[in-house]
Design a protein around this motif. Structure first.
Motif, mmCIF file in Angstrom:
data_model
loop_
_atom_site.group_PDB
_atom_site.id
_atom_site.type_symbol
_atom_site.label_atom_id
_atom_site.label_comp_id
_atom_site.label_asym_id
_atom_site.label_seq_id
_atom_site.Cartn_x
_atom_site.Cartn_y
_atom_site.Cartn_z
ATOM 1 N N SER A 21 66.118 90.801 -79.707
ATOM 2 C CA SER A 21 65.994 92.177 -80.159
ATOM 3 C C SER A 21 64.539 92.640 -80.079
ATOM 4 C CB SER A 21 66.517 92.292 -81.596
ATOM 5 O OG SER A 21 66.434 93.614 -82.052
ATOM 6 N N GLN A 22 63.618 91.792 -80.520
ATOM 7 C CA GLN A 22 62.199 92.122 -80.440
ATOM 8 C C GLN A 22 61.747 92.261 -78.987
ATOM 9 O OE1 GLN A 22 60.284 89.025 -82.700
ATOM 10 N NE2 GLN A 22 60.424 90.163 -84.635
ATOM 11 N N ALA A 23 62.214 91.344 -78.138
ATOM 12 C CA ALA A 23 61.845 91.401 -76.718
ATOM 13 C C ALA A 23 62.372 92.687 -76.082
ATOM 14 C CB ALA A 23 62.382 90.177 -75.975
ATOM 15 N N VAL A 24 63.606 93.063 -76.413
ATOM 16 C CA VAL A 24 64.194 94.298 -75.881
ATOM 17 C C VAL A 24 63.395 95.499 -76.368
ATOM 18 C CG1 VAL A 24 66.224 95.804 -76.025
ATOM 19 C CG2 VAL A 24 66.510 93.375 -75.510
ATOM 20 N N ALA A 25 63.028 95.522 -77.646
ATOM 21 C CA ALA A 25 62.244 96.634 -78.207
ATOM 22 C C ALA A 25 60.891 96.740 -77.505
ATOM 23 C CB ALA A 25 62.074 96.449 -79.707
ATOM 24 N N GLU A 26 60.241 95.596 -77.291
ATOM 25 C CA GLU A 26 58.947 95.598 -76.596
ATOM 26 C C GLU A 26 59.095 96.090 -75.164
ATOM 27 O OE1 GLU A 26 56.756 91.897 -76.906
ATOM 28 O OE2 GLU A 26 57.249 91.734 -79.041
ATOM 29 N N LEU A 27 60.141 95.636 -74.490
ATOM 30 C CA LEU A 27 60.374 96.095 -73.114
ATOM 31 C C LEU A 27 60.640 97.598 -73.063
ATOM 32 C CD1 LEU A 27 62.528 93.165 -71.692
ATOM 33 C CD2 LEU A 27 60.186 93.777 -71.042
ATOM 34 N N ARG A 28 61.358 98.117 -74.037
ATOM 35 C CA ARG A 28 61.620 99.564 -74.091
ATOM 36 C C ARG A 28 60.309 100.330 -74.286
ATOM 37 N NH1 ARG A 28 67.052 99.141 -77.581
ATOM 38 N NH2 ARG A 28 68.499 99.024 -75.840
ATOM 39 N N LYS A 29 59.465 99.838 -75.206
ATOM 40 C CA LYS A 29 58.175 100.482 -75.438
ATOM 41 C C LYS A 29 57.326 100.457 -74.164
ATOM 42 C CE LYS A 29 57.716 99.633 -80.396
ATOM 43 N NZ LYS A 29 56.948 98.905 -81.427
ATOM 44 N N GLU A 30 57.299 99.301 -73.494
ATOM 45 C CA GLU A 30 56.535 99.182 -72.255
ATOM 46 C C GLU A 30 57.068 100.124 -71.187
ATOM 47 O OE1 GLU A 30 56.473 95.071 -71.061
ATOM 48 O OE2 GLU A 30 55.446 94.446 -72.897
ATOM 49 N N ARG A 31 58.407 100.216 -71.104
ATOM 50 C CA ARG A 31 59.027 101.116 -70.126
ATOM 51 C C ARG A 31 58.662 102.561 -70.428
ATOM 52 N NH1 ARG A 31 65.215 101.618 -70.466
ATOM 53 N NH2 ARG A 31 64.543 102.994 -72.134
ATOM 54 N N GLU A 32 58.759 102.951 -71.712
ATOM 55 C CA GLU A 32 58.419 104.320 -72.104
ATOM 56 C C GLU A 32 56.950 104.627 -71.796
ATOM 57 O OE1 GLU A 32 59.563 104.681 -76.203
ATOM 58 O OE2 GLU A 32 61.709 104.564 -75.721
ATOM 59 N N ALA A 33 56.080 103.658 -72.066
ATOM 60 C CA ALA A 33 54.661 103.853 -71.782
ATOM 61 C C ALA A 33 54.428 103.981 -70.271
ATOM 62 C CB ALA A 33 53.839 102.698 -72.346
ATOM 63 N N ALA A 34 55.109 103.157 -69.490
ATOM 64 C CA ALA A 34 54.965 103.221 -68.036
ATOM 65 C C ALA A 34 55.487 104.547 -67.499
ATOM 66 C CB ALA A 34 55.701 102.047 -67.378
ATOM 67 N N VAL A 35 56.616 105.009 -68.029
ATOM 68 C CA VAL A 35 57.185 106.290 -67.608
ATOM 69 C C VAL A 35 56.223 107.420 -67.950
ATOM 70 C CG1 VAL A 35 59.030 107.955 -68.106
ATOM 71 C CG2 VAL A 35 59.599 105.568 -67.639
ATOM 72 N N ALA A 36 55.659 107.389 -69.152
ATOM 73 C CA ALA A 36 54.708 108.430 -69.567
ATOM 74 C C ALA A 36 53.476 108.420 -68.667
ATOM 75 C CB ALA A 36 54.307 108.228 -71.024
#
Length: 108
Positions: A21-36
């Motif tokens: 769950s933590q890894a998925v949350a971190e990956l989502r944050k990284e994805r959102e940051a990359a998209v931004a």
């Protein structure tokens, strides 16, 4: 012993779920940051391209206007020259007509 194994499996299972769950949350944050970041880069690139195109368009319009002005000035100069020639020819013809009118008629 079985109960300890079941407890251990439950603890391990919870730890794995939490880690996933933590890894998925971190990956989502990284994805959102990359998209931004990509969005910002794209917006900057589009803004730069638009600015360059505007500059090119303005330069092309200025060049075209300058060329048209030169052509117009050349055409006006040519027409003025032709007008001067026509006025000169007209004046010459008027003088010749006046000379003819001033001549004494030939008596027979």
């Amino acid at each position: 012993m079985e109960q300890e194994m079941a407890t251990l499996e439950a603890v391990v299972s919870q730890a794995v779920e939490k880690a996933v769950s933590q890894a998925v949350a971190e990956l989502r944050k990284e994805r959102e940051a990359a998209v931004a970041e990509l969005r910002e880069e794209c917006e900057a690139a589009v803004s730069q391209a638009v600015a360059e195109l505007r500059e090119e368009r303005e330069a092309a319009v200025s060049q075209a206007v300058a060329e048209l002005r030169e052509e117009r000035e050349a055409a006006v100069a040519e027409l003025r020259e032709e007008l001067g020639e026509h006025e000169e020819a007209h004046a010459k013809l008027q003088n010749e007509l006046q000379d003819l009118m001033d001549e004494k008629p030939i008596s027979s």
